[in-house]
Design an enzyme around this catalytic site. Structure first.
Site, PDB file in Angstrom:
ATOM      1  N   HIS A 146       0.823  -1.206   0.000  1.00  0.00           N
ATOM      2  CA  HIS A 146       0.000   0.000   0.000  1.00  0.00           C
ATOM      3  C   HIS A 146       0.861   1.262   0.000  1.00  0.00           C
ATOM      4  O   HIS A 146       1.009   1.931   1.016  1.00  0.00           O
ATOM      5  CB  HIS A 146      -0.949  -0.013   1.208  1.00  0.00           C
ATOM      6  CG  HIS A 146      -2.071  -0.988   1.049  1.00  0.00           C
ATOM      7  ND1 HIS A 146      -2.732  -1.560   2.113  1.00  0.00           N
ATOM      8  CD2 HIS A 146      -2.654  -1.506  -0.068  1.00  0.00           C
ATOM      9  CE1 HIS A 146      -3.674  -2.375   1.659  1.00  0.00           C
ATOM     10  NE2 HIS A 146      -3.647  -2.366   0.335  1.00  0.00           N
TER      11      HIS A 146
ATOM     12  N   GLU B 154      -5.691  -7.472   3.770  1.00  0.00           N
ATOM     13  CA  GLU B 154      -5.198  -8.596   4.582  1.00  0.00           C
ATOM     14  C   GLU B 154      -6.354  -9.252   5.350  1.00  0.00           C
ATOM     15  O   GLU B 154      -6.434 -10.490   5.425  1.00  0.00           O
ATOM     16  CB  GLU B 154      -4.126  -8.090   5.562  1.00  0.00           C
ATOM     17  CG  GLU B 154      -3.529  -9.221   6.380  1.00  0.00           C
ATOM     18  CD  GLU B 154      -2.524  -8.746   7.424  1.00  0.00           C
ATOM     19  OE1 GLU B 154      -1.804  -7.764   7.171  1.00  0.00           O
ATOM     20  OE2 GLU B 154      -2.481  -9.359   8.513  1.00  0.00           O
TER      21      GLU B 154
ATOM     22  N   ASN C  12      -0.134   0.160   8.387  1.00  0.00           N
ATOM     23  CA  ASN C  12       0.937   0.333   9.377  1.00  0.00           C
ATOM     24  C   ASN C  12       1.385   1.787   9.454  1.00  0.00           C
ATOM     25  O   ASN C  12       1.779   2.265  10.510  1.00  0.00           O
ATOM     26  CB  ASN C  12       2.084  -0.638   9.093  1.00  0.00           C
ATOM     27  CG  ASN C  12       2.976  -0.173   7.978  1.00  0.00           C
ATOM     28  OD1 ASN C  12       3.892   0.600   8.209  1.00  0.00           O
ATOM     29  ND2 ASN C  12       2.711  -0.604   6.745  1.00  0.00           N
TER      30      ASN C  12
HETATM   31  S1  SF4 Z   1       4.481  -5.151   7.614  1.00  0.00           S
HETATM   32 FE1  SF4 Z   1       4.972  -7.157   8.514  1.00  0.00          FE
HETATM   33  S2  SF4 Z   1       3.401  -8.504   7.718  1.00  0.00           S
HETATM   34 FE2  SF4 Z   1       3.369  -6.683   6.445  1.00  0.00          FE
HETATM   35  S3  SF4 Z   1       4.712  -7.159   4.746  1.00  0.00           S
HETATM   36 FE3  SF4 Z   1       5.982  -6.182   6.308  1.00  0.00          FE
HETATM   37  S4  SF4 Z   1       6.836  -7.856   7.505  1.00  0.00           S
HETATM   38 FE4  SF4 Z   1       5.125  -8.677   6.338  1.00  0.00          FE
END
Ligand code: SF4
Length: 513
Positions: free
Chosen positions: A247, A332, A430
């Site tokens: 993203h 996800e 995130n």
């Molecule tokens: S944030 Fe964590 S779960 Fe997502 S792609 Fe990166 S390592 Fe993998």
């Protein structure tokens, strides 16, 4: 560009000082003065010789923000009279003088309704004609003037910015400033830029940057990008990618430039072609559909997301109701819930956890989206543990190492930061969580896709800027933000590291080896 180089065309320590504007012609000086009566506008005369002499205006006991402003000729055929050109560098016949990144000034001017271009300006010692004009354009210069480089050479460290407005186009060079429509439009623009200059000049001054570490790409994102790039090298084009591979708008645009075609669903992928599944994972139904269609599937699902899928299968196979803590609509979450439709219930927060019910409260387990805010997730888990005392979970954390480390790093710098900037796209879970973590600690925090999103008001009165980047945001975006801040004055960069990351994942079938 390093700070020392940037000072060739550079910034200085002068927060709150009067703005000095150097304008070649009287008409230009008058237009700028009318729009920015609070500034000191000096007419310096046309051409490099007079421009060199103008360096005397910059000798002032308290250094001040200074810029060169005036009209210029377009070299790029896309540029129209009235367009603003901000110099990223000045090119003479023999030398290139770098300029501080003008992204913030560009943003302020654009928000004022102006068409703004940032790029090289050719600064010539005389008028430029015919073939030479074409050569300069082919080399990437947007516009040409006659004074900027001479001033910069005569007064290193000044100006803070070069602002030029197109008066004649690449098609009709050398229109008269007094009479031609292009000249009038250019002067009107010079008059209009006053408020933006005020806002920008008030921000000029020294700052400290606190860099959170770890930040930016995680192992899962690096692997996913590598997978698409390798697929583009190995398989006939186009190579399709279902959903955004990660993203981030910059990552997606870069892969598009390399030839990847992004689609929402498999029905947009033609038979017999290659499709990459994104790092966020997919429901088994998507894989089954791809297999039925005989598509060449390359799976870029992050192994840490795949681990949560595997736990979902294990828990539901033994008859548990699985409570998935996550955000509705996220790719996800959609993929994980697809492992056992009807047996996995979404719990978005602690309030949901208070309401959710299970057929058999003795057989309940929970899983988490990998990119949750750790504190929020723990609040939700506390409620679930109270309501379902025998609830089970994965043996290892579902929230991944990269998410945890980046949030921890924000905590390490938040208290000292007057404002925080998080590099990341709005759909990056995130990255959004990093903003929330900072805000929960009482710090103003802003999510920016890149330096051009920075609003000047965020920096007003902020002497320490905290910077981090979500796991899907390319590292160069952080460097660009720092360069943008350097354009406003000296920047002292201090990194605070809370963990070292050395995680790597192997490549999947189809691109490995
Ligand atoms: S944030 Fe964590 S779960 Fe997502 S792609 Fe990166 S390592 Fe993998």
């Amino acid at each position: 560009m390093r700070r020392s180089d940037a000072r060739n065309c550079g910034a200085a320590d002068h927060q709150g000082a009067e703005l000095l504007v150097l304008a070649p012609m009287a008409l230009e000086a008058r237009a700028i003065r009318a729009g920015a009566p609070w500034s000191r506008v000096e007419k310096i005369g046309m051409g490099p010789r007079r421009a060199r002499a103008a360096a005397r205006f910059t000798h002032h006991p308290s250094q001040r923000p200074a810029l060169i402003a005036g009209v210029c000729g377009a070299l790029d055929p896309q540029l129209e009279p009235g367009d603003v050109v901000l110099a990223s560098e000045l090119r003479t016949d023999t030398k290139t003088l770098p300029c501080p990144d003008p992204a913030i000034l560009a943003g302020v001017l654009r928000r004022g309704g102006l068409r703004v271009h940032v790029g090289p300006i050719a600064s010539s010692s005389g008028l430029v004609f015919g073939e030479r004009r074409r050569e300069l354009a082919l080399a990437g210069a947007l516009a040409v003037d006659m004074e900027s480089a001479a001033i910069v050479r005569a007064a290193p460290g000044v100006p803070t910015a070069v602002v030029r407005v197109i008066s004649d186009t690449a098609y009709s060079p050398f229109a008269s400033l007094n009479t031609a429509t292009g000249g009038v439009r250019a002067l009107l623009t010079l008059h209009k830029i006053g408020p933006a200059l005020r806002q920008w000049a008030d921000l000029v001054g020294p700052r400290r940057v606190l860099l959170a570490a770890p930040r930016s790409f995680c192992a899962g994102v690096e692997r996913a990008i590598d997978i698409v790039e390798l697929a583009l090298q190995r398989y006939p084009r186009p190579v399709y990618v279902r959903r955004q591979i990660v993203h981030n708008a910059h990552v997606v645009a870069d892969l598009q430039r390399q030839g990847a075609v992004f689609v929402e669903e498999l029905d947009q992928v033609p038979d017999g072609t290659t499709v990459v599944l994104s790092a966020h994972g997919v429901a088994p139904a998507v894989r089954a559909e791809a297999a039925r269609r005989g598509l060449n599937v390359i799976d870029a699902t992050c192994p840490l997301v795949a681990k949560v899928h595997s736990e979902a299968r294990r828990f539901t196979a033994r008859g548990d109701t699985v409570l998935l803590i996550g955000h509705a609509g996220h790719d996800e979450v959609e993929g994980t819930m697809g492992e056992a439709p009807g047996k996995i219930l979404l719990v978005e927060n602690a309030a949901d956890a208070e309401r959710v019910s299970a057929e058999d409260p003795e057989h309940v387990s929970f899983l988490m989206q990998t990119t949750l805010a750790v504190d929020d997730a723990m609040d939700t888990v506390d409620v679930l543990r109270r309501r379902f005392p025998s609830i089970e979970s994965s043996a290892t954390d579902d929230i991944c190492y990269a998410t945890t480390n980046r949030q921890q790093a924000v905590r390490a710098i938040a208290a000292e930061s007057d404002v925080m900037m998080v590099l990341g796209s709005a759909n990056s879970s995130n990255s959004v969580r990093l903003v929330e973590v900072a805000e929960r600690l009482g710090v103003r925090a802003h999510l920016v896709d890149d330096a051009t999103d920075i609003l000047p008001e965020w920096l007003d009165g902020a002497s320490t800027i905290g910077i981090t980047a979500g796991a899907s945001a390319p590292p160069h975006l952080v460097d660009e933000v720092i360069e943008t801040l350097r354009a406003l004055g000296p920047v002292d960069v201090v990194q605070r590291a809370v963990a070292a990351e050395d995680v790597t994942f192997s490549l999947p079938k189809g691109v490995a080896g």
